[in-house]
Design a protein around this motif. Structure first.
Motif, PDB file in Angstrom:
ATOM      1  N   ALA A 146      17.539-129.471 -69.820  1.00 41.82           N
ATOM      2  CA  ALA A 146      18.735-128.894 -69.301  1.00 41.82           C
ATOM      3  C   ALA A 146      18.755-127.339 -68.758  1.00 41.82           C
ATOM      4  O   ALA A 146      19.609-127.138 -68.126  1.00 41.82           O
ATOM      5  N   GLU A 184      24.758-137.262 -68.327  1.00 39.83           N
ATOM      6  CA  GLU A 184      25.859-136.353 -68.920  1.00 39.83           C
ATOM      7  C   GLU A 184      25.325-135.524 -69.793  1.00 39.83           C
ATOM      8  O   GLU A 184      25.829-134.348 -69.999  1.00 39.83           O
ATOM      9  N   ARG A 185      24.375-135.770 -70.666  1.00 47.14           N
ATOM     10  CA  ARG A 185      23.965-135.044 -71.790  1.00 47.14           C
ATOM     11  C   ARG A 185      22.444-135.415 -71.859  1.00 47.14           C
ATOM     12  O   ARG A 185      21.836-136.209 -71.555  1.00 47.14           O
ATOM     13  N   ARG A 217      17.783-133.795 -69.451  1.00 43.64           N
ATOM     14  CA  ARG A 217      19.005-133.898 -68.613  1.00 43.64           C
ATOM     15  C   ARG A 217      18.958-134.542 -67.354  1.00 43.64           C
ATOM     16  O   ARG A 217      19.585-135.182 -66.535  1.00 43.64           O
ATOM     17  N   ASP A 276      14.050-133.825 -75.087  1.00 44.08           N
ATOM     18  CA  ASP A 276      15.260-134.281 -74.443  1.00 44.08           C
ATOM     19  C   ASP A 276      15.205-133.629 -73.038  1.00 44.08           C
ATOM     20  O   ASP A 276      15.030-132.330 -72.866  1.00 44.08           O
TER      21      ASP A 276
END
Length: 155
Positions: free
Chosen positions: A104, A81-82, A129, A127
């Motif tokens: 992302a 989701e994130r 996604r 990070d």
């Protein structure tokens, strides 16, 4: 020849006018549903992978656990989701897999090879996604490297 003989001698010959239009509409609706059900295809440069999507907590937890076969041009795409630093391991997975951690923006952040039935954690350094698992060695064999763009990712 056989097909038209079958139609003439069957109940299908009663499909005329409104019944024929209804039958065609149902056939087309079924074809559209089948097309929607086809696995999505991701593209990395000239390479294509048909993927299963794991986008719920249950599907992500299951992943490719217990599978004994995965075609070279198939894979599983994990969708989160994130963005975050999601780690993967292979506890009950008998297949040797490679994983691409995708940010992302759709760029591959890092790649890793994962050995079957191990609890070694494989984590991205940034990070991400998405994570794409394929048969081990497919990324290397195809010249797929970090920073390459993955097209066809769900939003």
């Amino acid at each position: 020849m056989r097909f038209s003989a079958f139609i003439k001698g069957s109940r299908c010959s009663a499909l005329t006018g409104p019944r024929l239009r209804l039958a065609l509409a149902l056939l087309l609706a079924g074809s559209a549903a089948a097309a929607e059900a086809a696995p999505p295809t991701l593209h990395i440069g000239p390479h294509a992978f048909q993927v299963e999507i794991a986008d719920t907590p249950r599907e992500r937890a299951q992943g490719l656990t217990g599978r004994s076969y995965l075609p070279a041009d198939n894979g599983m795409l994990f969708v989160f989701e994130r963005p975050g630093r999601y780690c993967f391991w292979m506890r009950d997975t008998p297949l040797p897999l490679s994983i691409a951690f995708i940010d992302a923006t759709g760029r591959i952040a890092s790649l890793a090879d994962m050995q079957p039935r191990t609890e070694t954690r494989h984590c991205p350094s940034v990070d991400v996604r998405y994570a794409l698992e394929v048969w081990q060695g497919e990324f290397q064999k195809r010249g797929i490297t970090p920073r390459m763009r993955v097209d066809g990712l769900p939003k």
